[in-house]
Scaffold this motif. Structure first.
Motif, PDB file in Angstrom:
ATOM      1  N   UNK A 275       0.843  -1.211   0.000  1.00  0.00           N
ATOM      2  CA  UNK A 275       0.000   0.000   0.000  1.00  0.00           C
ATOM      3  C   UNK A 275       0.870   1.251   0.000  1.00  0.00           C
ATOM      4  N   UNK A 276       1.908   1.230   0.820  1.00  0.00           N
ATOM      5  CA  UNK A 276       2.825   2.368   0.877  1.00  0.00           C
ATOM      6  C   UNK A 276       3.482   2.605  -0.482  1.00  0.00           C
ATOM      7  N   UNK A 277       3.956   1.544  -1.108  1.00  0.00           N
ATOM      8  CA  UNK A 277       4.605   1.675  -2.422  1.00  0.00           C
ATOM      9  C   UNK A 277       3.618   2.168  -3.458  1.00  0.00           C
TER      10      UNK A 277
ATOM     11  N   UNK B 241      -4.766  13.643   0.432  1.00  0.00           N
ATOM     12  CA  UNK B 241      -5.460  13.409   1.696  1.00  0.00           C
ATOM     13  C   UNK B 241      -6.497  12.304   1.540  1.00  0.00           C
ATOM     14  N   UNK B 242      -7.232  12.314   0.438  1.00  0.00           N
ATOM     15  CA  UNK B 242      -8.214  11.259   0.189  1.00  0.00           C
ATOM     16  C   UNK B 242      -7.533   9.903   0.085  1.00  0.00           C
ATOM     17  N   UNK B 243      -6.359   9.888  -0.580  1.00  0.00           N
ATOM     18  CA  UNK B 243      -5.604   8.637  -0.673  1.00  0.00           C
ATOM     19  C   UNK B 243      -5.185   8.163   0.726  1.00  0.00           C
ATOM     20  N   UNK B 244      -4.736   9.124   1.511  1.00  0.00           N
ATOM     21  CA  UNK B 244      -4.310   8.779   2.876  1.00  0.00           C
ATOM     22  C   UNK B 244      -5.479   8.285   3.720  1.00  0.00           C
ATOM     23  N   UNK B 245      -6.631   8.939   3.572  1.00  0.00           N
ATOM     24  CA  UNK B 245      -7.818   8.525   4.335  1.00  0.00           C
ATOM     25  C   UNK B 245      -8.209   7.101   3.959  1.00  0.00           C
TER      26      UNK B 245
ATOM     27  N   UNK C 100       0.389   9.054  10.167  1.00  0.00           N
ATOM     28  CA  UNK C 100       0.828  10.397  10.554  1.00  0.00           C
ATOM     29  C   UNK C 100       0.333  11.421   9.532  1.00  0.00           C
ATOM     30  N   UNK C 101      -0.872  11.988   9.800  1.00  0.00           N
ATOM     31  CA  UNK C 101      -1.452  12.972   8.870  1.00  0.00           C
ATOM     32  C   UNK C 101      -0.743  14.326   8.957  1.00  0.00           C
ATOM     33  N   UNK C 102       0.201  14.469   9.881  1.00  0.00           N
ATOM     34  CA  UNK C 102       0.958  15.716   9.961  1.00  0.00           C
ATOM     35  C   UNK C 102       1.784  15.949   8.700  1.00  0.00           C
TER      36      UNK C 102
ATOM     37  N   UNK D 177       5.932   9.970   2.540  1.00  0.00           N
ATOM     38  CA  UNK D 177       4.868   8.957   2.497  1.00  0.00           C
ATOM     39  C   UNK D 177       5.229   7.780   3.402  1.00  0.00           C
ATOM     40  N   UNK D 178       6.507   7.457   3.429  1.00  0.00           N
ATOM     41  CA  UNK D 178       6.978   6.398   4.333  1.00  0.00           C
ATOM     42  C   UNK D 178       6.744   6.799   5.787  1.00  0.00           C
ATOM     43  N   UNK D 179       6.965   8.101   6.112  1.00  0.00           N
ATOM     44  CA  UNK D 179       6.698   8.583   7.467  1.00  0.00           C
ATOM     45  C   UNK D 179       5.226   8.454   7.813  1.00  0.00           C
ATOM     46  N   UNK D 180       4.368   8.680   6.811  1.00  0.00           N
ATOM     47  CA  UNK D 180       2.934   8.573   7.027  1.00  0.00           C
ATOM     48  C   UNK D 180       2.564   7.156   7.490  1.00  0.00           C
ATOM     49  N   UNK D 181       3.229   6.156   6.898  1.00  0.00           N
ATOM     50  CA  UNK D 181       2.917   4.757   7.223  1.00  0.00           C
ATOM     51  C   UNK D 181       3.840   4.173   8.302  1.00  0.00           C
ATOM     52  N   UNK D 182       4.778   4.968   8.796  1.00  0.00           N
ATOM     53  CA  UNK D 182       5.782   4.415   9.702  1.00  0.00           C
ATOM     54  C   UNK D 182       5.183   3.877  10.998  1.00  0.00           C
ATOM     55  N   UNK D 183       4.246   4.625  11.584  1.00  0.00           N
ATOM     56  CA  UNK D 183       3.635   4.200  12.839  1.00  0.00           C
ATOM     57  C   UNK D 183       2.984   2.831  12.728  1.00  0.00           C
TER      58      UNK D 183
END
Length: 914
Positions: free
Chosen positions: A641-643, A724-728, A755-757, A847-853
């Motif tokens: 998903x991250x890739x 943002x929609x992709x992230x949601x 991490x939406x920041x 994007x990797x930081x977004x999925x890191x948690x």
């Protein structure tokens, strides 16, 4: 005085002066010398030897040495020794040592004296190894020489040379058969200096002292036993002493109190769960055989029970003659052993072992045992079918409505000065705050029987009758849990409903109670008598019920009860009834039997727990392997998903950039070509290239800042919104994943928060980058290309001539309109998008930081699952490789249990309960 004594003390000269005691020895010897000289063949050696002694005593050492230097007869070795003594007195220690060591003689006394002098000299010279060697040889060659062994002992003790001190003491004790030397050996043992010696070292000494003094033998044996307890060679000692004792003719009438106590202590320490059976099979049979041979009367029954219990679990391991003796002793002898105390020690040992091996703390069982040793209180267990009216009966005794619904838990009601309510389960004891809390516990239905409640408050009836009442849930399919409480009761009071008394179901339950606890008396309370229509029917039902009960249980008593009768009268009748069914005779023995039952139940439960633990470990490994596989799949999904998101988001960003680059590439050349309109025929062609270059840069700056930047900003905000929609969507996917795993784990363990920041950082960065752009001047017309160089040169040379302006005008105009501005466009694009390139390059990282948690949570769960798998597989491996680590301690506990059961069966207590 013997000649050797004279020579030793340098008193040989006294042989010449016996008749002349008042004359100085020098004068006497001088006269003797002159007289000897008058002979045809004078022999002056003896006189010179004597003169040397006199000079020595008068500290004229040089003259003494001179006199002794010419002795050539049987006194020569003594003269050499005396000369060495003189050198020693003069402080010439090296000379003295050389002379001492050079003396050759067969005279044992002289050898001993020389050795003792060397010993003193070596000490003075600090040659301790030589001193040790010479004193040991002296003791070996002439131990009976006065003070030799005492000198050696004192020397070894002062140097704390315990090896040699012990060797000396043991050898002398054996040689001399001296009580004093055996006492010295005993003191060494008590001081702890013999521990490094193997137990077999003392076997000969023990054999010898046994023939001399039995009391001293026991003291030395006990001292050695105690000294080896904490040493690695303890088992070697036990084997050694067992072998020694088995070969000695020992008599119980000799009162081996210390040894008997040591055998008891050792036996119980060996079977306390700390050792494996294979470690004990070579020790325990001989230990028990010797124990029963020497046990004093107070321990003989205990030793006999130990023999029988061990032989029962490990047949043929003990000589059958010993087993037969044990059976004889245990059946004929009384004992003074506090069995209850010993059983409590066993119980505590089992619980301690269970806690150490993480098998639970058993608070409930501990509480139960505490009730058993409360001999001042009679325990009455109340039971019956659901709806028989037990709660009403309890409320009558308490004087208030404590229970307004059927009992769901086991409750013990006791008299106590203050209100105290405790809930006890296997893991803990929890104090309930008040009656409301108690009622809540009583109303629960789930897991109600996993704990019991101790309800204590002032109650005159319970206090007067020294009674504790154990109320149980109505028997309605939960007989097993209720039956477990029967063994805590001294008496069972079975409540019957007068409307349908003593049914087949009740008879079946009573049969179970009797089978489980045949020694617990059962009596009956015929309840709800007020619901019977008339008095005649009441009497009839009571008599018929009592008769039917007595046909099954002849000794049982029946009490009629009605909640409508006067409470005082009811309590009075109940008191009389309670007193009639209480049997306090042999109460301690009966409680002991119950305690043994609980101990056996505990051992059985722990054995089952071992099986349960193994099954749990197997299930845990299987479950964690499944979770490991699913979590690994989830992590791979998360990375995919991250890739995917990184590719999608980066591509959409790239499209925006590409579109703007195309637009800039299309607009700027056209804009630059339009600058040809600025060229006039009257222009200053010598500087026109500078003016045009500046204008072109100005127009590009305005275009980029006023048109491109706002457009880029708008596009980036739209791109961030799409991202943002992709992230949601990704977060929703991960939320579903977390929920699935939480269901599988049975707890809220996973929270996969992205991490939406990252979006806030992008907004900040895009605002900053699109707020302003300054284009560094681009060299458009100032380059040194051939065409530009010729044109600029012509402008400078011909620009001043009016007839050339038209030509230059046309040339410049054509040049500006037809110039290829691709290099300029490329340069502008590079400069404009330069600050956005770092942003673009960081997209994948952001994007990797977004999925890191979430990735970290899942990775950690995978590691924990793997760790659980490895830990549990390791435990399973140990359990399967060494099953005796768990099984053996419980088997040994059962040996101890059987020991007390043997004592009970032998008539020392109540019948054993199984």
């Amino acid at each position: 005085m013997s000649v050797e004594k004279q020579l030793t003390e340098k008193q040989y000269y006294s042989m010449f002066i016996n008749e002349h005691e008042e004359v100085h020895p020098i004068r006497v010897l001088g006269d003797a010398y002159q007289e000897e000289m008058q002979k045809d063949i004078p022999d002056l050696a003896y006189i010179r030897f004597a003169q040397g002694e006199v000079y020595f005593h008068n500290r004229d050492f040089e003259t003494a040495i001179f006199k002794w230097g010419n002795i050539i007869n049987e006194l020569e070795p003594w003269a050499q020794k005396n000369t060495a003594d003189a050198y020693y007195e003069m402080g010439l220690l090296s000379n003295a040592e050389d002379l001492y060591t050079a003396i050759e003689t067969d005279n044992l006394t002289l050898k001993t004296e020389v050795s003792l002098q060397l010993f003193i000299l070596y000490i003075e010279r600090g040659k301790m190894d030589s001193a040790v060697e010479v004193i040991k040889k002296t003791v070996l060659s002439n131990p009976d020489y006065p003070q030799v062994t005492e000198i050696a002992r004192k020397f070894f003790e002062e140097r704390q040379d315990w090896q040699n001190a012990i060797e000396l003491a043991v050898n002398e004790a054996i040689r001399t058969e001296s009580s004093e030397w055996f006492g010295i050996v005993n003191s060494y043992v008590n001081n702890g200096v013999t521990k490094r010696l193997l137990p077999g070292y003392f076997s000969h000494a023990l054999n010898v002292v046994y023939t001399l003094d039995r009391k001293q033998f026991e003291e030395l044996t006990a001292a050695l036993w105690n000294s080896y307890k904490t040493e690695d060679c303890y088992f070697t000692w036990l084997k050694e002493i067992n072998y020694l004792l088995s070969n000695l003719e020992m008599d119980q009438n000799e009162h081996w109190e210390k040894l008997s106590a040591l055998f008891k202590e050792t036996y119980f320490s060996l079977i306390d769960g700390s050792y494996l059976i294979k470690e004990l099979t070579d020790i325990i049979p001989d230990l028990l055989s010797n124990w029963i041979r020497i046990s004093n009367s107070s321990q003989l029954v205990l030793a006999s029970a130990a023999v029988l219990s061990w032989n029962e679990l490990f047949p043929v391991s003990i000589n059958m003659l010993i087993v037969s003796e044990a059976e004889k002793f245990i059946s004929k002898m009384d004992h003074e052993i506090d069995e209850l105390e010993e059983c409590l020690k066993l119980f505590e040992s089992i619980l301690h072992w269970a806690e150490a091996h993480e098998m639970g703390e058993n608070h409930r069982l501990k509480w139960m045992v505490q009730q058993l040793i409360d001999f001042e209180t009679h325990h009455l267990l109340l039971t019956g079918l659901s709806g028989s009216g037990k709660s009403t009966f309890i409320n009558m005794i308490s004087g208030e409505d404590l229970q307004d619904s059927p009992t769901s838990s086991v409750v013990m009601f006791k008299d106590h000065p203050e209100l105290e309510i405790d809930e006890i389960n296997n893991k803990e004891t929890v104090q309930l705050t008040d009656l409301v809390d108690f009622q809540e516990r009583m109303d629960r239905r789930r897991n109600a029987l996993e704990s019991l409640i101790e309800f204590k408050r002032p109650n005159p009836f319970l206090k007067e009758n020294r009674l504790a009442m154990i109320d149980t849930p109505g028997l309605n399919g939960n007989q097993y849990e209720v039956m477990k409480q029967i063994h805590a009761a001294d008496t069972v009071l079975f409540v019957l409903d007068a409307n349908a008394p003593f049914t087949a179901k009740e008879r079946g339950i009573l049969s179970q109670i009797h089978d489980q606890a045949p020694n617990v008396p059962i009596h009956f309370l015929l309840n709800k008598m007020d619901t019977i229509a008339n008095e005649q029917d009441t009497v009839r039902i009571f008599n018929e019920t009592k008769a039917e009960i007595n046909s099954y249980l002849p000794d049982s008593k029946v009490l009629a009860f009605s909640s409508q009768n006067d409470r005082g009268q009811q309590l009075s009748e109940l008191t009389e009834f309670i007193q009639s069914i209480k049997h306090t005779r042999n109460l301690e023995d009966k409680r002991l039997a119950k305690l043994l039952f609980f101990i056996r139940s505990t051992i059985t439960e722990l054995l089952q727990k071992r099986i349960d633990v193994e099954n749990q470990l197997i299930e845990s490994v299987r479950w964690n392997e499944e979770m490991h596989m699913k979590l690994t799949g989830a992590l791979n999904q998360l990375k995919d998903t991250e890739s995917q998101k990184a590719e999608t988001i980066s591509r959409s960003y790239g499209l925006i950039k590409t579109e703007l680059q195309k637009e800039i590439s299309g607009v700027i050349p056209k804009m630059l070509k339009e600058c040809s309109l600025l060229i006039k025929e009257n222009s200053d062609f010598s500087n026109i290239h500078l003016e045009l270059n500046n204008e072109m840069n100005k127009r590009m700056q305005e275009y980029l800042e006023q048109t491109i930047l706002p457009k880029y900003y708008t596009s980036l905000q739209e791109w961030i919104g799409q991202t943002k929609e992709e992230f949601i969507q990704s977060q929703q996917f991960l939320d579903e994943m977390a929920e699935g795993f939480n269901v599988m784990y049975g707890e809220e363990r996973f929270k996969l928060e992205c991490d939406f920041k990252v979006l806030d950082d992008w907004r900040r960065d895009t605002d900053r980058m699109t707020s302003r752009f300054i284009l560094e001047p681009v060299n458009i017309l100032l380059r040194r290309t051939p065409s530009q160089f010729l044109l600029k040169s012509a402008g400078k040379l011909l620009g001043a001539l009016s007839q050339n302006k038209t030509m230059l005008f046309n040339k410049y105009k054509a040049f500006v309109e037809n110039e290829d501005y691709s290099e300029t466009v490329a340069l502008v694009n590079a400069r404009f998008f330069q600050q956005f390139e770092l942003f673009e390059k960081a997209l994948e990282r952001d994007i990797s930081l977004f999925f890191r948690g979430p990735a970290s949570v899942v990775s950690r769960a995978i590691e924990e699952a793997q760790s659980e798998i490895e830990t549990n597989q390791d435990l399973l491996g140990k359990m399967n490789t060494n099953p005796e680590l768990f099984r053996d301690p419980l088997t040994l506990f059962e040996v101890r249990l059987r020991q007390f059961e043997w004592m009970t069966v032998a008539g020392k207590g109540a019948q054993t309960v199984y």
